[in-house]
Scaffold this active site. Sequence first.
Site, PDB file in Angstrom:
ATOM      1  N   SER A 136      17.282  10.393   7.744  1.00 53.78           N
ATOM      2  CA  SER A 136      17.005   9.843   8.083  1.00 53.78           C
ATOM      3  C   SER A 136      16.046   9.906   9.581  1.00 53.78           C
ATOM      4  O   SER A 136      16.247  10.088  10.562  1.00 53.78           O
ATOM      5  CB  SER A 136      18.283   8.936   9.457  1.00 53.78           C
TER       6      SER A 136
ATOM      7  N   ASN B  55      10.440  13.384   0.021  1.00 48.81           N
ATOM      8  CA  ASN B  55      10.589  12.356  -1.279  1.00 48.81           C
ATOM      9  C   ASN B  55      10.080  11.014  -1.378  1.00 48.81           C
ATOM     10  O   ASN B  55      11.036  10.491  -0.160  1.00 48.81           O
ATOM     11  CB  ASN B  55      11.815  12.630  -1.246  1.00 48.81           C
ATOM     12  N   TRP B  56       9.030  10.957  -1.652  1.00 53.99           N
ATOM     13  CA  TRP B  56       8.453   9.531  -1.930  1.00 53.99           C
ATOM     14  C   TRP B  56       9.418   8.640  -2.152  1.00 53.99           C
ATOM     15  O   TRP B  56       8.590   7.439  -1.925  1.00 53.99           O
ATOM     16  CB  TRP B  56       6.958   9.500  -2.137  1.00 53.99           C
ATOM     17  N   LYS B  57      10.326   8.712  -3.450  1.00 56.03           N
ATOM     18  CA  LYS B  57      11.443   8.114  -4.614  1.00 56.03           C
ATOM     19  C   LYS B  57      10.328   6.875  -5.194  1.00 56.03           C
ATOM     20  O   LYS B  57       8.927   7.168  -5.100  1.00 56.03           O
ATOM     21  CB  LYS B  57      11.964   6.847  -3.061  1.00 56.03           C
TER      22      LYS B  57
ATOM     23  N   GLU C 174      22.156  15.804   2.424  1.00 53.20           N
ATOM     24  CA  GLU C 174      22.172  14.424   2.768  1.00 53.20           C
ATOM     25  C   GLU C 174      23.194  13.312   3.140  1.00 53.20           C
ATOM     26  O   GLU C 174      23.652  12.541   1.515  1.00 53.20           O
ATOM     27  CB  GLU C 174      21.114  13.921   1.329  1.00 53.20           C
TER      28      GLU C 174
ATOM     29  N   GLY D 211      12.485  11.083   2.980  1.00 47.97           N
ATOM     30  CA  GLY D 211      12.585  10.036   2.056  1.00 47.97           C
ATOM     31  C   GLY D 211      11.416   9.187   3.836  1.00 47.97           C
ATOM     32  O   GLY D 211      10.454   9.343   3.085  1.00 47.97           O
ATOM     33  N   GLY D 212      11.781   7.622   4.221  1.00 47.26           N
ATOM     34  CA  GLY D 212      10.733   6.904   4.778  1.00 47.26           C
ATOM     35  C   GLY D 212       9.708   7.709   4.736  1.00 47.26           C
ATOM     36  O   GLY D 212       8.063   7.185   5.134  1.00 47.26           O
TER      37      GLY D 212
ATOM     38  N   GLU E 103      20.496   8.400  -5.330  1.00 47.04           N
ATOM     39  CA  GLU E 103      20.452   7.745  -5.387  1.00 47.04           C
ATOM     40  C   GLU E 103      20.780   7.484  -6.494  1.00 47.04           C
ATOM     41  O   GLU E 103      20.472   6.274  -7.554  1.00 47.04           O
ATOM     42  CB  GLU E 103      18.736   7.130  -4.956  1.00 47.04           C
TER      43      GLU E 103
ATOM     44  N   GLY F 227      17.822   6.147   5.390  1.00 49.29           N
ATOM     45  CA  GLY F 227      17.298   5.264   5.132  1.00 49.29           C
ATOM     46  C   GLY F 227      17.810   4.214   6.333  1.00 49.29           C
ATOM     47  O   GLY F 227      17.358   2.901   6.376  1.00 49.29           O
TER      48      GLY F 227
ATOM     49  N   HIS G  87      20.398  13.050  -6.262  1.00 50.62           N
ATOM     50  CA  HIS G  87      19.528  12.072  -5.274  1.00 50.62           C
ATOM     51  C   HIS G  87      21.152  11.515  -5.325  1.00 50.62           C
ATOM     52  O   HIS G  87      21.235  10.677  -6.030  1.00 50.62           O
ATOM     53  CB  HIS G  87      18.479  11.783  -5.127  1.00 50.62           C
TER      54      HIS G  87
HETATM   55  P1  PGA Z   1      14.907   8.425   4.507  1.00 46.58           P
HETATM   56  O1  PGA Z   1      15.779   9.859   2.898  1.00 46.58           O
HETATM   57  O2  PGA Z   1      14.422  10.013   5.097  1.00 46.58           O
HETATM   58  O3  PGA Z   1      14.761   7.579   4.221  1.00 46.58           O
HETATM   59  O4  PGA Z   1      16.812   8.855   5.423  1.00 46.58           O
HETATM   60  C1  PGA Z   1      15.763  10.416   2.421  1.00 46.58           C
HETATM   61  C2  PGA Z   1      15.647  10.706   1.076  1.00 46.58           C
HETATM   62  O5  PGA Z   1      16.641   9.638   0.819  1.00 46.58           O
HETATM   63  O6  PGA Z   1      16.354  11.589   0.585  1.00 46.58           O
END
Ligand code: PGA
Length: 252
Positions: free
Chosen positions: A214, A9-11, A168, A235-236, A100, A174, A98
Amino acid sequence: MRKKLIAGNWKMNCLKAEGIALVQGITDEISKAGTLPFDVLVCPPMSVLGFVCDTPHAGLFIGAQDVAETPKSFGAFTGDVSAEMVADLGADFTLVGHSERRTLHGETNEIVHQKAQNAIAQNLTVVICIGETEQQREAGETLAVVAEQIRGSVPRDATSQNCVIAYEPVWAIGTGKVPTVADVADVHKAIRDELSNLLGAEIANEMRILYGGSVKPSNAKELLAVENVDGALIGGASLNVADFWGIAASQL
Ligand code: PGA
């Protein structure tokens, strides 16, 4: 047999050239690895989705991060992109719900449910994200929260082909914090049980449940070995080939 899914997930990251380079780098790793025992997915931002879909990406699934709430494909919905538009670009998947989106945009289970239905109606596979906040975990509400999110967000016509769940924990996204493997196992089992109540045991047993929050090359093997963990949403660490492929390669 559930095939694991390694999903990025590149956000809100990557300009056009970076997104294309990332997809080329991942596709190169896939071709070097030969036949993979798992699926690989990346979800770029809408701004580069079309470019990424047009970049040769054999063996790699591409998805959006969201679709519009309206079931209409077209109309006066400024800023929205419909599931049909996402499918038209050549994407196979979309994320919805998600944390967010739920937190920063106030998306309720009802909204997530509608988006998931819209995606399924356009033959996209929908990855429905759920997870508790730190406060809910501390109050001992985790299992109740995820069960409620499953009941509220998952369409009744979801199948193992058109739907994936991503657990999640919001406090793990993150932050570098991850739940213990015992906690991950408990929540994933509870999710599978709730899916079984909702959709029947047969569908629930085949549906993939990803862990996200994470995930890194250093913890991927351990997390992905937990019972009922059928992949990862990253994500990251999905923003560079070495880390993302480091996670995927833990399953080779
Ligand atoms: P993260 O994000 O790997 O940076 O913790 C995961 C996500 O929000 O899908």
